[in-house]
Design an enzyme around this catalytic site. Structure first.
Site, PDB file in Angstrom:
ATOM      1  N   SER A   7       0.456  -1.504   0.203  1.00  0.00           N
ATOM      2  CA  SER A   7      -0.071  -0.663  -0.311  1.00  0.00           C
ATOM      3  C   SER A   7       0.889   1.143   0.016  1.00  0.00           C
ATOM      4  CB  SER A   7      -0.882   0.298   1.185  1.00  0.00           C
ATOM      5  OG  SER A   7      -0.706  -0.225   2.935  1.00  0.00           O
ATOM      6  N   GLU A  49       3.589  -0.212   9.811  1.00  0.00           N
ATOM      7  CA  GLU A  49       4.203  -1.904   9.944  1.00  0.00           C
ATOM      8  C   GLU A  49       4.615  -2.405  10.528  1.00  0.00           C
ATOM      9  OE1 GLU A  49       3.857  -2.451   7.126  1.00  0.00           O
ATOM     10  OE2 GLU A  49       2.741  -0.331   5.649  1.00  0.00           O
TER      11      GLU A  49
END
Length: 236
Positions: free
Chosen positions: A44, A119
């Site tokens: 993404s 993340e």
């Protein structure tokens, strides 16, 4: 079965490059600007980095394959229905295409803090340094870049599955960042429009499987609705 491309306004666009005024040598911040940090994204991050950057380059890293083997219970899924997002698998003869972002000065700490939460904390990814090769023909040496990789040791790791099973899981998953289908299609469109010369059989096979399943899913739901609306005969 092929799908129509996203309308132009929905295609992955190159985000505007934030401007950063350079400090002169000897002034506060001058030393920081002299040593930028590059961050490589292959999921993404290619369309939604979420942090300010100075420049970006499309390109690839060698020795890794992209795989939808990481589970996601926050951004594109839930605890009840985990989504499927990409990670990297060591693969000597392969390469993975994506986008590298250059961050300088105050952007460095801000971007790393943001990505650590996005993340690492919420996604289960670890960091590693890799050599990034820009797509530009006049590029000289590879650029050392930071990349986030989800390994089999993290609790959200799902591992391999058939393209059909992965597509079926993606279809029913949605999280805080949106539906898992959007994640897959935006990534496929990035590869199609920005890296047309590159191959990603795993990615496009899942996209094809998903497009094949969707009409069947729609017909099944429509039949169920029609059945539910039919008056039932009373017994006796």
């Amino acid at each position: 079965m092929k799908r129509d491309p996203l309308p132009l306004e929905e295609r992955p666009e190159q985000p505007p490059v934030p401007l950063l005024s350079a400090a002169a040598p000897g002034e506060p911040g001058g030393a920081e600007l002299a040593q930028p940090v590059w961050i490589f994204g292959y999921g993404s991050l290619v369309w939604r980095p979420g942090f300010e950057f100075t420049s970006r380059k499309v390109g690839f890293i060698r020795g890794y394959s992209r795989r939808f083997w990481q589970g996601d219970t926050f951004h594109r899924g839930s605890e009840r229905m985990p989504g499927r997002v990409v990670t990297l698998l060591e693969d000597r003869g392969a390469c993975t295409w994506g986008v590298a972002y250059e961050v300088r000065g105050e952007q460095i700490a801000a971007s790393l803090e943001y990505l650590n939460m996005r993340e690492a904390v919420l996604g289960g990814y670890d960091t590693k340094l890799v050599k990034f090769h820009p797509q530009e023909k006049d590029a000289e040496e590879p650029i050392l870049a930071l990349v986030y990789i989800a390994t089999p040791q993290n609790p959200s790791y799902l591992g391999p599955a058939s393209e059909e099973d992965i597509a079926a899981q993606i279809i029913v998953s949605s999280g805080c960042a949106g539906h898992n289908i959007e994640y897959l299609l935006r990534l496929a469109d990035f590869m199609r429009y920005f890296c047309p010369q590159a191959e990603d059989k795993h990615l496009f096979s899942i996209e094809e499987a998903l497009i094949s399943i969707l009409p069947c899913l729609y017909c099944t739901e429509e039949s169920a609705e029609e059945t539910a609306s039919v008056p039932q005969k009373s017994k006796g």
